[in-house]
Write an enzyme that holds these catalytic residues in place. Structure first.
Site, PDB file in Angstrom:
ATOM      1  N   GLU A  34      33.826  39.247  44.278  1.00 41.47           N
ATOM      2  CA  GLU A  34      33.477  40.676  44.226  1.00 41.47           C
ATOM      3  C   GLU A  34      32.062  40.908  44.758  1.00 41.47           C
ATOM      4  OE1 GLU A  34      36.140  42.249  40.442  1.00 41.47           O
ATOM      5  OE2 GLU A  34      34.167  41.420  40.049  1.00 41.47           O
ATOM      6  N   THR A  69      38.629  44.350  41.706  1.00 39.76           N
ATOM      7  CA  THR A  69      39.621  43.753  40.799  1.00 39.76           C
ATOM      8  C   THR A  69      39.589  44.482  39.458  1.00 39.76           C
ATOM      9  OG1 THR A  69      39.358  41.596  41.854  1.00 39.76           O
ATOM     10  CG2 THR A  69      40.202  41.568  39.607  1.00 39.76           C
ATOM     11  N   ALA A  74      33.747  47.967  36.795  1.00 37.40           N
ATOM     12  CA  ALA A  74      32.618  47.259  36.161  1.00 37.40           C
ATOM     13  C   ALA A  74      32.860  47.251  34.662  1.00 37.40           C
ATOM     14  CB  ALA A  74      31.306  47.959  36.483  1.00 37.40           C
ATOM     15  N   LYS A 134      29.581  42.775  35.796  1.00 37.45           N
ATOM     16  CA  LYS A 134      30.965  42.634  36.213  1.00 37.45           C
ATOM     17  C   LYS A 134      31.443  41.223  35.868  1.00 37.45           C
ATOM     18  CE  LYS A 134      32.313  43.981  40.149  1.00 37.45           C
ATOM     19  NZ  LYS A 134      33.578  44.279  39.435  1.00 37.45           N
ATOM     20  N   GLY A 135      32.748  40.997  36.019  1.00 36.49           N
ATOM     21  CA  GLY A 135      33.265  39.653  35.785  1.00 36.49           C
ATOM     22  C   GLY A 135      34.145  39.546  34.561  1.00 36.49           C
ATOM     23  N   GLY A 136      34.495  40.723  33.974  1.00 34.72           N
ATOM     24  CA  GLY A 136      35.437  40.718  32.851  1.00 34.72           C
ATOM     25  C   GLY A 136      36.758  40.071  33.258  1.00 34.72           C
TER      26      GLY A 136
HETATM   27  C1  5RP Z   1      36.631  41.774  37.302  1.00 41.17           C
HETATM   28  C2  5RP Z   1      35.697  42.911  37.102  1.00 41.17           C
HETATM   29  C3  5RP Z   1      36.300  44.233  36.755  1.00 41.17           C
HETATM   30  O1  5RP Z   1      36.007  45.126  37.769  1.00 41.17           O
HETATM   31  C4  5RP Z   1      35.728  44.699  35.440  1.00 41.17           C
HETATM   32  O2  5RP Z   1      36.028  43.718  34.453  1.00 41.17           O
HETATM   33  C5  5RP Z   1      36.304  46.048  35.011  1.00 41.17           C
HETATM   34  O3  5RP Z   1      37.661  45.933  34.757  1.00 41.17           O
HETATM   35  P1  5RP Z   1      38.558  47.161  34.271  1.00 41.17           P
HETATM   36  O4  5RP Z   1      38.597  48.143  35.382  1.00 41.17           O
HETATM   37  O5  5RP Z   1      39.902  46.506  34.000  1.00 41.17           O
HETATM   38  O6  5RP Z   1      37.934  47.725  33.029  1.00 41.17           O
HETATM   39  O7  5RP Z   1      34.511  42.803  37.224  1.00 41.17           O
HETATM   40  O8  5RP Z   1      35.951  40.577  37.480  1.00 41.17           O
END
Ligand code: 5RP
Length: 239
Positions: A110, A32, A90, A101-103
């Site tokens: 995941e 994601t 990540a 992770k988890g932004g």
């Molecule tokens: C979502 C995630 C994403 O992989 C993580 O936040 C990185 O996001 P991005 O590729 O938009 O920087 O862990 O829960």
């Protein structure tokens, strides 16, 4: 003329590099986020132009919709226990390939899908590489709403500053795809991530943490020179 920011260009490079190692017949874990978006777009192109035959196991509504829009057939995660390759973004990755992770609040599914993967690859731009986890990002945990006060109290006991993640285009908290809250844990210095992860998972109501310890096999990190492939055994190559 279309202007693409430097960061977006790097995310695209990492996503495209990961899509290029996908082989015909593979079942893929589809992570994601904004980096994975480029991975899926390139996969979609390969499906269309190269008749690549793949199936995706998605980790969020976001990745499900992306696969749908790019012509990638989906299998429900609940029907699978092993997949060939998992690819995900990540927020932070250290040089031992541990990650936060988890932004995007999707870390529970995941982590389930990453655990199914024979090979799990993290993708990101160079800003994601850190010497120590917790440098720029908090550790997110997914929490069942009824446990929120208990979780706040227990995490303060280990020195964390717990903050319920608030939505920006809705009043109140962010609600995960699983119907739960996300609590971001801010640490002054995040040490012994494995012990912290284990402790957090003992708190009733904590569904999963965003600490991905010893899970990734490789990281594809894009910088201005290209894509650096970092392997678990510390070797590095250029794509
Ligand atoms: C979502 C995630 C994403 O992989 C993580 O936040 C990185 O996001 P991005 O590729 O938009 O920087 O862990 O829960």
């Amino acid at each position: 003329m279309k202007l693409i920011s430097y960061g977006v260009e790097l995310k695209k490079k990492a996503g495209v590099a990961a899509a290029n190692i996908v082989e015909d017949g593979m079942t893929l874990g589809i992570g994601t986020g904004s980096t994975v978006k480029h991975f899926v777009e390139e996969l979609g192109r390969r499906v269309k132009e190269e008749s690549l035959n793949i199936k995706g196991v998605t980790t969020s509504f976001q990745s499900k919709l992306l696969c749908y829009h790019h012509g990638i057939p989906i299998i429900d995660a609940a029907m699978v226990s092993q997949i060939d390759l998992g690819v995900d973004g990540a927020d932070e990755i250290d040089y031992s390939l541990n990650a936060i992770k988890g932004g995007g609040a999707a870390h529970t599914i995941e982590k389930i899908v990453a655990t199914m993967a024979k090979q799990f690859i993290l993708i990101g731009d160079e800003s994601k590489l850190v010497d120590n986890l917790g440098t720029k990002f908090p550790v997110p945990i997914e929490v069942i709403p009824e446990a929120i006060a208990l979780v706040e109290s227990k995490t303060k006991d280990i020195g964390a500053d717990p903050r319920i993640r608030m939505a920006t285009k809705k009043d109140g908290p962010v609600i995960s795809d699983n119907g739960n809250f996300i609590v971001d844990l801010f640490f002054k210095a995040l040490q012994d991530t494995s012990a912290i992860n284990n402790f957090l998972l003992t708190i009733p109501g904590v569904v999963e943490t965003g600490l991905f310890i010893d899970m990734a096999d490789q990281a594809f990190i894009a910088d201005s020179d290209g894509v650096q492939i970092i392997k678990k055994d510390w070797t590095r190559t250029k794509d």
